[in-house]
Motif scaffolding. Structure first.
Motif, PDB file in Angstrom:
ATOM      1  N   TYR A   1      54.899  24.479  34.076  1.00 41.48           N
ATOM      2  CA  TYR A   1      54.732  23.981  35.446  1.00 41.48           C
ATOM      3  C   TYR A   1      55.026  25.080  36.465  1.00 41.48           C
ATOM      4  CZ  TYR A   1      55.215  20.954  39.512  1.00 41.48           C
ATOM      5  OH  TYR A   1      55.059  20.376  40.739  1.00 41.48           O
TER       6      TYR A   1
ATOM      7  N   ILE B   1      51.934  27.463  36.707  1.00 43.86           N
ATOM      8  CA  ILE B   1      50.784  26.900  37.423  1.00 43.86           C
ATOM      9  C   ILE B   1      51.095  26.681  38.905  1.00 43.86           C
ATOM     10  CG2 ILE B   1      51.233  24.434  37.164  1.00 43.86           C
ATOM     11  CD1 ILE B   1      48.346  24.049  36.398  1.00 43.86           C
TER      12      ILE B   1
ATOM     13  N   TYR C   1      44.861  23.689  44.114  1.00 44.47           N
ATOM     14  CA  TYR C   1      45.520  23.049  42.969  1.00 44.47           C
ATOM     15  C   TYR C   1      44.599  22.008  42.330  1.00 44.47           C
ATOM     16  CZ  TYR C   1      49.567  21.409  40.292  1.00 44.47           C
ATOM     17  OH  TYR C   1      50.437  21.102  39.276  1.00 44.47           O
TER      18      TYR C   1
ATOM     19  N   ALA D   1      42.036  23.815  40.368  1.00 50.63           N
ATOM     20  CA  ALA D   1      42.626  24.349  39.146  1.00 50.63           C
ATOM     21  C   ALA D   1      42.788  23.257  38.089  1.00 50.63           C
ATOM     22  CB  ALA D   1      43.983  24.993  39.456  1.00 50.63           C
TER      23      ALA D   1
ATOM     24  N   LEU E   1      41.112  23.007  34.465  1.00 56.73           N
ATOM     25  CA  LEU E   1      41.899  22.803  33.248  1.00 56.73           C
ATOM     26  C   LEU E   1      41.315  21.694  32.393  1.00 56.73           C
ATOM     27  CD1 LEU E   1      44.546  23.402  31.631  1.00 56.73           C
ATOM     28  CD2 LEU E   1      45.636  21.629  33.008  1.00 56.73           C
TER      29      LEU E   1
ATOM     30  N   VAL F   1      42.260  31.871  38.212  1.00 57.29           N
ATOM     31  CA  VAL F   1      42.800  30.638  37.635  1.00 57.29           C
ATOM     32  C   VAL F   1      42.692  30.672  36.114  1.00 57.29           C
ATOM     33  CG1 VAL F   1      42.399  28.154  37.424  1.00 57.29           C
ATOM     34  CG2 VAL F   1      42.459  29.219  39.676  1.00 57.29           C
TER      35      VAL F   1
ATOM     36  N   PHE G   1      45.907  30.270  33.610  1.00 55.18           N
ATOM     37  CA  PHE G   1      46.083  29.349  32.486  1.00 55.18           C
ATOM     38  C   PHE G   1      46.338  30.109  31.183  1.00 55.18           C
ATOM     39  CE2 PHE G   1      43.538  26.171  35.068  1.00 55.18           C
ATOM     40  CZ  PHE G   1      44.658  25.426  35.381  1.00 55.18           C
TER      41      PHE G   1
ATOM     42  N   MET H   1      49.871  30.933  31.279  1.00 54.18           N
ATOM     43  CA  MET H   1      50.701  29.752  31.035  1.00 54.18           C
ATOM     44  C   MET H   1      50.826  29.472  29.542  1.00 54.18           C
ATOM     45  SD  MET H   1      50.218  25.841  32.432  1.00 54.18           S
ATOM     46  CE  MET H   1      48.737  25.578  31.465  1.00 54.18           C
TER      47      MET H   1
END
Length: 259
Positions: A85, A88, A126, A129, A133, A238, A242, A245
Motif C-alpha cells: 500500500y 502504490i 489513483y 492506476a 491493475l 504506473v 506495480f 510493488m
C-alpha cells in the motif's frame, strides 16, 4: 473426510487464517471500504481453507509459544500488505505535488476507499492506476503473493527482527517510491514552473496586468494539457510502480523468512 473434521488441525488452520485476514486488512484494493466486510471475511476463510492443505504443518507444536505464532502471522500479513500500500501511494503523493502547483491543494476530496482526504489530481491518477491493475490481473498476482508467502516464511518460524537488512530494505523501498512519485509529477510540475517564470517576467514588464487573476486559470489550462500529453508516460511509470510493488513484497517475504 476424517481429515476435514479433525479438530486437532484447527490451531494450524487458525494460523493460516490470521495471516490471510491480516493481509487483506492493509492490501491495496482488497482493503477498501467499498468492498463489503462479509466478502472480505468469507474470501479470507475460503482462501485459508484451500491454502491449509498445501502447507506442511507437521512441525507445529501447540504449546506456550502458540500465541506468539499467531502474533507473528498477524504481523506478517499486516506488514506485507502495508508495504504494498505504501508503494502504490506514490500516485497520490505525485498528485499532491501537482495540485500544489496548480492551486488545487486547498480543494481535497474524500477518498471513498480509504475515508481519508486525497488531492484531486492524485485521486484521478489513483483511479487510473487501479483500473490498470485490474486490467492486467494484478489483483490475482496479489492473491498469488499471499499464497506463495509460505514458501518464504514457513508457518512454524519466527521473523528475524534482529536482522538489520529489513530496516535497510524498507528505507530503500521508501526512496524508490518517492522517486517514482517525482517522475510522475515532474512533467506537469516542470511545465507549471515555466508558466510561473513567464508570469514573473510579464509582471515585471507589464505592471498593469494582474498576473494573479490571469495566472490561476492559465496554470489550470496548462496542467490539463500537460496531463493529456504525458498520460502515456504516466502509464509506463504506473507499470514500473506495480513492478516495484510486487518486487518489494517478494523481497520483504524473503527477509522475513531469513533469506
Amino acid at each position: 473426510m476424517l481429515e476435514l473434521i479433525n479438530i486437532n488441525s484447527f490451531p494450524v488452520f487458525l494460523l493460516v487464517l490470521v495471516r490471510v485476514a491480516a493481509f487483506f486488512v492493509t492490501l491495496p484494493f482488497f482493503s477498501y471500504r467499498t468492498i463489503p466486510l462479509p466478502f472480505k471475511i468469507g474470501f479470507s476463510f475460503f482462501l485459508a481453507f484451500i491454502m491449509f492443505y498445501t502447507i506442511d504443518a507437521s512441525a507445529i507444536v501447540i504449546d506456550e509459544m502458540y500465541i506468539f505464532l499467531i502474533v507473528k502471522e498477524i504481523l506478517i500479513g499486516l506488514l506485507i500488505g502495508l508495504i504494498g500500500y505504501i508503494i502504490i501511494s506514490a500516485v497520490q503523493i505525485a498528485g499532491g505535488f501537482i495540485d500544489f502547483q496548480m492551486g488545487f491543494a486547498i480543494a481535497n476530496v474524500v477518498d471513498p476507499q480509504t475515508g481519508a482526504q486525497s488531492p484531486l489530481t492524485g485521486q484521478y491518477f489513483y483511479i487510473i492506476a487501479l483500473l490498470f491493475l485490474l486490467s492486467v490481473d494484478g489483483h490475482h498476482l496479489l492473491i498469488d503473493g499471499i499464497v506463495n508467502s509460505y514458501k518464504f516464511i514457513p508457518v512454524d518460524t519466527f521473523i528475524p527482527f534482529q536482522n538489520g537488512n529489513i530496516a535497510e530494505f524498507v528505507i530503500q523501498a521508501f526512496s524508490k517510491m518517492f522517486l517514482i512519485a517525482f517522475q510522475i509529477a515532474i512533467p506537469i510540475v516542470g511545465c507549471l514552473f515555466l508558466v510561473d517564470v513567464a508570469l514573473g517576467i510579464i509582471a515585471r514588464t507589464v505592471p498593469q496586468l494582474n498576473v494573479f487573476v490571469v495566472g490561476l486559470p492559465l496554470k489550470i489550462l496548462v496542467s490539463f494539457v500537460a496531463i493529456f500529453v504525458f498520460l502515456s508516460l504516466y502509464m509506463v511509470l504506473v507499470k514500473n510502480l506495480f513492478g516495484l510493488m510486487f518486487e518489494t513484497m517478494r523481497g520483504l517475504m524473503q527477509l522475513f523468512g531469513g533469506a
